[in-house]
Design a protein around this motif. Structure first.
Motif, mmCIF file in Angstrom:
data_model
loop_
_atom_site.group_PDB
_atom_site.id
_atom_site.type_symbol
_atom_site.label_atom_id
_atom_site.label_comp_id
_atom_site.label_asym_id
_atom_site.label_seq_id
_atom_site.Cartn_x
_atom_site.Cartn_y
_atom_site.Cartn_z
ATOM 1 N N ASP A 24 6.152 -16.361 -9.178
ATOM 2 C CA ASP A 24 5.452 -16.003 -10.414
ATOM 3 C C ASP A 24 4.924 -14.577 -10.421
ATOM 4 O OD1 ASP A 24 3.597 -16.286 -8.459
ATOM 5 O OD2 ASP A 24 2.406 -17.829 -9.450
ATOM 6 N N ILE A 25 5.580 -13.683 -9.700
ATOM 7 C CA ILE A 25 5.115 -12.305 -9.655
ATOM 8 C C ILE A 25 6.309 -11.380 -9.438
ATOM 9 C CG2 ILE A 25 4.667 -12.323 -7.165
ATOM 10 C CD1 ILE A 25 2.244 -10.538 -7.706
ATOM 11 N N VAL A 26 6.203 -10.183 -9.978
ATOM 12 C CA VAL A 26 7.194 -9.125 -9.757
ATOM 13 C C VAL A 26 6.462 -7.964 -9.099
ATOM 14 C CG1 VAL A 26 8.747 -7.466 -10.850
ATOM 15 C CG2 VAL A 26 8.656 -9.818 -11.692
ATOM 16 N N ILE A 27 6.980 -7.510 -7.950
ATOM 17 C CA ILE A 27 6.359 -6.415 -7.216
ATOM 18 C C ILE A 27 7.076 -5.111 -7.572
ATOM 19 C CG2 ILE A 27 5.699 -5.540 -4.945
ATOM 20 C CD1 ILE A 27 4.413 -8.211 -5.720
ATOM 21 N N PHE A 28 6.287 -4.072 -7.869
ATOM 22 C CA PHE A 28 6.854 -2.771 -8.219
ATOM 23 C C PHE A 28 6.786 -1.826 -7.025
ATOM 24 C CE2 PHE A 28 5.570 -4.631 -12.228
ATOM 25 C CZ PHE A 28 6.630 -4.321 -13.069
ATOM 26 N N PRO A 29 7.638 -0.809 -7.000
ATOM 27 C CA PRO A 29 7.576 0.182 -5.914
ATOM 28 C C PRO A 29 6.224 0.864 -5.850
ATOM 29 C CG PRO A 29 9.643 0.395 -7.129
ATOM 30 C CD PRO A 29 8.795 -0.576 -7.895
ATOM 31 N N PHE A 30 5.809 1.180 -4.620
ATOM 32 C CA PHE A 30 4.564 1.877 -4.300
ATOM 33 C C PHE A 30 3.319 1.013 -4.485
ATOM 34 C CE2 PHE A 30 7.580 5.150 -5.632
ATOM 35 C CZ PHE A 30 7.637 5.899 -4.473
ATOM 36 N N MET A 31 3.499 -0.267 -4.838
ATOM 37 C CA MET A 31 2.355 -1.148 -4.960
ATOM 38 C C MET A 31 2.091 -1.864 -3.636
ATOM 39 S SD MET A 31 1.544 -0.697 -8.109
ATOM 40 C CE MET A 31 2.288 0.929 -8.188
ATOM 41 N N ILE A 32 0.823 -2.138 -3.351
ATOM 42 C CA ILE A 32 0.432 -2.893 -2.156
ATOM 43 C C ILE A 32 -0.179 -4.205 -2.622
ATOM 44 C CG2 ILE A 32 -1.069 -2.960 -0.135
ATOM 45 C CD1 ILE A 32 -0.841 0.052 0.036
ATOM 46 N N VAL A 33 0.427 -5.324 -2.221
ATOM 47 C CA VAL A 33 0.044 -6.634 -2.740
ATOM 48 C C VAL A 33 0.020 -7.655 -1.605
ATOM 49 C CG1 VAL A 33 0.605 -8.442 -4.412
ATOM 50 C CG2 VAL A 33 1.200 -6.073 -4.906
ATOM 51 N N VAL A 98 2.291 -6.586 1.674
ATOM 52 C CA VAL A 98 3.544 -5.843 1.516
ATOM 53 C C VAL A 98 3.312 -4.599 0.676
ATOM 54 C CG1 VAL A 98 4.994 -7.902 1.734
ATOM 55 C CG2 VAL A 98 4.194 -7.207 -0.528
ATOM 56 N N GLN A 99 4.122 -3.581 0.958
ATOM 57 C CA GLN A 99 4.099 -2.341 0.182
ATOM 58 C C GLN A 99 5.486 -2.096 -0.388
ATOM 59 O OE1 GLN A 99 2.981 1.220 2.314
ATOM 60 N NE2 GLN A 99 4.080 2.524 0.877
ATOM 61 N N GLY A 100 5.579 -2.036 -1.705
ATOM 62 C CA GLY A 100 6.868 -1.770 -2.339
ATOM 63 C C GLY A 100 7.355 -0.376 -2.006
ATOM 64 N N LEU A 101 8.649 -0.257 -1.738
ATOM 65 C CA LEU A 101 9.236 1.033 -1.372
ATOM 66 C C LEU A 101 10.152 1.583 -2.453
ATOM 67 C CD1 LEU A 101 10.132 0.318 2.372
ATOM 68 C CD2 LEU A 101 8.116 1.504 1.472
ATOM 69 N N SER A 102 11.090 0.735 -2.917
ATOM 70 C CA SER A 102 12.087 1.229 -3.856
ATOM 71 C C SER A 102 12.729 0.063 -4.582
ATOM 72 C CB SER A 102 13.164 2.034 -3.110
ATOM 73 O OG SER A 102 14.227 2.376 -3.968
ATOM 74 N N ARG A 103 13.203 0.313 -5.808
ATOM 75 C CA ARG A 103 14.021 -0.678 -6.495
ATOM 76 C C ARG A 103 15.322 -0.848 -5.732
ATOM 77 N NH1 ARG A 103 10.866 1.378 -10.414
ATOM 78 N NH2 ARG A 103 10.365 0.045 -12.212
ATOM 79 N N ALA A 104 15.854 -2.063 -5.756
ATOM 80 C CA ALA A 104 17.106 -2.339 -5.043
ATOM 81 C C ALA A 104 17.918 -3.344 -5.843
ATOM 82 C CB ALA A 104 16.826 -2.866 -3.638
#
Length: 331
Positions: A24-33, A98-104
C-alpha cells in the motif's frame, strides 16, 4: 516519515536485484522510509539483499490483498533502494529503513528462487532543458507555496520537508518529494513514479496539490462552521443557566418553568405535524426567555395552550352520501 537526504555519491546499482513487493505504498527516489516486512518471501528477499550489496528493488503490487504476488502482480516500474538498517522484531517481522536511489524498470524475473528477483534497467533522470524554463520556475514556485499553505491548513508536513523543498532546484526531485507527502492511493503514486519526464511529473503533482488545497480549505471551513455552531450552543446554554439562577434568586420563574415543561410534554404527545412541532418548540424557547409578568407572556401562553390542546391526531369519518346531505339541507 519521508524526507529528503543530503546529496551523496550514489552507489552503482546492479542489473539484478531481489524484489520487495509493497502492498500500500510507493517509494520515490531519495526518500528515506521505514518498512515492516512480514511475508516469508519478502523476508528472504531482504536477507538476500543484506548478504550481497544491501540493495533491493521496491515495487508496488497491483492488488493489496494479494499475499503471494508473482511477476504479473507487480508494477513494471519500481525504485532501487539501499537498506540502511534492519531490525528483527519479537513477532517474527523485520523492520527495515530504506533509502530510494533511482527509478528502475523491470525487464524480466528469475524463476525457481525462494524470493522474487528481477533483471532491471535504471532510469536516468533526463534534463528538463532550457525550453519552458519560465513555466518550470512558475510550477516550482507554486508547488513550494502550496506545500507551505497545506502545512498551515493543518496537513502534517514536517518543517524540514518545507525547508528542503524551498532549497530544491530540480523539478523532478521536487515533484517526488511533494508526491511522497500527499495522501495518494497506490495507483496515483505509481503514475507519478512512472512519469519519467521531470516537467511532466511536476505538472501532475501541481494539479494534485491544487486539489489537495481545495480539500484542506473546505475541511477547515467545515470545522470552523461546526466550531461556530458549538460555540453558539454553549453560549446559549450558559446564558440560560444564568437566567435560571437569576430567576431563582429573585423567587421568579419557577411556576413559568413548570408550565413550559408541561406544555413541552403535551406538544410531544399531541401528534403534531413536524413543521408545527418545530414552531411550537421555537415559541417555547422564546417563552423561557420572557419575564413571567410581561403582557406578551400571557398572549404566548394562550397561543401555546391552544396549540397543544387541538386534536391533531384525532379524525372523523366523512359522510359523502349526497342523498343524505340533500335530506339534511331540505330539513
Amino acid at each position: 516519515m519521508t524526507e529528503e537526504p543530503k546529496d551523496e555519491d550514489q552507489p552503482k546499482i546492479p542489473e539484478v536485484l531481489p524484489v520487495l513487493p509493497l502492498r500500500d505504498i510507493v517509494i520515490f527516489p531519495f526518500m528515506i522510509v521505514p518498512l515492516y516486512v512480514s511475508r516469508d518471501r519478502s523476508i528472504k528477499a531482504v536477507d538476500q539483499a543484506l548478504a550481497e550489496n544491501r540493495m533491493i528493488l521496491l515495487a508496488a503490487q497491483k492488488k493489496q490483498d494479494e499475499d503471494d504476488p508473482g511477476p504479473d502482480d507487480i508494477y513494471p516500474v519500481g525504485t532501487a533502494a539501499l537498506i540502511m538498517r534492519m531490525l528483527k522484531l519479537p513477532d517474527g517481522r523485520i523492520r527495515v529503513l530504506v533509502q530510494g536511489l533511482s527509478r528502475a524498470r523491470i525487464g524480466s524475473f528469475d524463476e525457481g528462487l525462494p524470493h522474487l528477483q528481477a533483471h532491471i534497467e535504471t532510469v536516468t533522470e533526463p534534463d528538463g532543458g532550457e525550453q519552458g524554463s519560465l513555466e518550470v520556475e512558475a510550477l516550482m514556485r507554486n508547488v513550494k507555496a502550496a506545500l507551505e499553505k497545506s502545512q498551515n491548513l493543518g496537513k502534517p508536513i514536517s518543517p524540514e520537508v518545507i525547508v528542503i523543498a524551498n532549497n530544491m532546484e530540480e523539478p523532478g526531485r521536487l515533484a517526488d518529494l511533494t508526491a511522497s507527502n500527499l495522501d495518494l492511493k497506490v495507483e496515483g503514486a505509481q503514475a507519478i513514479l512512472e512519469a519519467l519526464d521531470p516537467v511532466d511529473r511536476l505538472r501532475r503533482v501541481h494539479e494534485l496539490m491544487t486539489k489537495e488545497l481545495e480539500v484542506l480549505t473546505m475541511q477547515q471551513e467545515i470545522s470552523s462552521q461546526a466550531k461556530g455552531e458549538m460555540d453558539r450552543s454553549q453560549r446559549e446554554f450558559f446564558l440560560r443557566q444564568q437566567l435560571k439562577a437569576i430567576q431563582s434568586e429573585l423567587g421568579e420563574g419557577n411556576e413559568l418553568a413548570e408550565e413550559i415543561a408541561q406544555l413541552r410534554d403535551k406538544a410531544q404527545k399531541a401528534k403534531m405535524p413536524k413543521p408545527v412541532l418545530e414552531e411550537v418548540e421555537r415559541q417555547l424557547k422564546k417563552l423561557e426567555r420572557m419575564h413571567p409578568d410581561a403582557a406578551e407572556t400571557a398572549t404566548l401562553r394562550n397561543w401555546l395552550d391552544w396549540m397543544v390542546t387541538l386534536p391533531w391526531g384525532k379524525t372523523t369519518k366523512d359522510n359523502l352520501d349526497l342523498k343524505e346531505a340533500q335530506r339534511i339541507l331540505d330539513e
